[in-house]
Scaffold this active site. Structure first.
Site, PDB file in Angstrom:
ATOM      1  N   ASP A  11      21.154 -56.687   4.176  1.00 25.19           N
ATOM      2  CA  ASP A  11      22.465 -56.720   3.559  1.00 25.19           C
ATOM      3  C   ASP A  11      23.444 -57.138   4.662  1.00 25.19           C
ATOM      4  OD1 ASP A  11      24.606 -56.080   1.671  1.00 25.19           O
ATOM      5  OD2 ASP A  11      24.941 -54.319   2.936  1.00 25.19           O
ATOM      6  N   ASP A  13      27.549 -56.731   4.604  1.00 25.35           N
ATOM      7  CA  ASP A  13      28.687 -55.833   4.786  1.00 25.35           C
ATOM      8  C   ASP A  13      28.226 -54.386   4.909  1.00 25.35           C
ATOM      9  OD1 ASP A  13      30.516 -58.022   4.445  1.00 25.35           O
ATOM     10  OD2 ASP A  13      30.047 -57.933   2.316  1.00 25.35           O
TER      11      ASP A  13
END
Length: 225
Positions: A11, A13
């Site tokens: 991922d 953020d």
């Protein structure tokens, strides 16, 4: 603990970079512009207050669709994207501890970034942090976002790796659910949530807690110390 894998899926953020302050600034302004209250956010169980971060892990179109009439959603999604892209230069993407060293230890064809952000926003944040993934899966690439496994399954397919041989790195519960549903090993980073809130095969503070050893057989991930 050691984890063996052929591909690593990150991922962005809250995992590679911190965009929390940007999310707070932009989504608070966006909510004010569209007349959305904190109570509205609580109603759809996003976070109950703008200071929390469950905005991470869901696409902007999903959030907007939960909060606004259908005819307003396209304009609302375009607006939050514009706000967040503009805010990148104001500290909207700060490298998290360990990110640079960990990614630099990996061959480009062994890892991917899988984000719920739009391509424009994802590329802006990644470029600002000087992260250049060879493989990038974004909101526009899938029909169902996290916690559905589709984004991670797509990344595995693009890398040509069996999902069972992939490791997912996530900070958000929705992303961890997506990784588990894809049949992948999950590593949670306690950067935006408390460790006890994260359900994963391994929970660490951030990527600085890990090291990676690359060989012809794959990647061996170990906890430092």
């Amino acid at each position: 603990m050691k984890i063996h894998a052929e591909a690593l899926l990150f991922d962005n953020d809250g995992t590679l970079v911190s965009s929390l302050e940007s999310v707070r600034r932009c989504w608070t302004r966006w909510a004010e512009e569209f007349g959305i209250t904190a109570e509205d956010f609580a109603r759809v169980e996003l976070h109950g207050r703008f200071a929390r971060v469950e905005l991470h892990g869901r696409t902007a179109v999903e959030i907007a669709a939960d909060l606004l009439p259908a005819d307003v959603v396209p304009a609302a999604v375009a607006r939050i994207e514009a706000l967040e892209v503009e805010d990148v230069a104001n500290g909207g993407a700060v490298l998290l501890p360990g990110t640079r060293d960990f990614l630099d230890s990996l061959p480009a064809d062994r890892w991917a970034v899988v984000t719920s952000a739009t391509r424009r926003l994802a590329e802006a944040r990644l470029a600002h942090a000087d992260i250049l993934p060879k493989t990038l899966v974004v909101a526009e690439d899938v029909t169902r976002g996290k916690p559905d496994p589709e984004p991670y399954l797509l990344a595995a397919r693009q890398l040509g790796v069996d999902p069972a041989r992939c490791v997912v790195f996530e900070d958000a519960p929705a992303g961890l659910r997506a990784g588990r549903a894809a049949g992948m090993i999950t590593v949670a980073l306690a950067t935006t949530h408390e460790a006890h809130e994260l359900d994963a095969d391994l929970v660490v503070s951030d990527l600085s807690a890990l090291s990676a050893l690359v060989s012809d057989g794959g990647v061996e991930i170990s906890v430092r110390g």
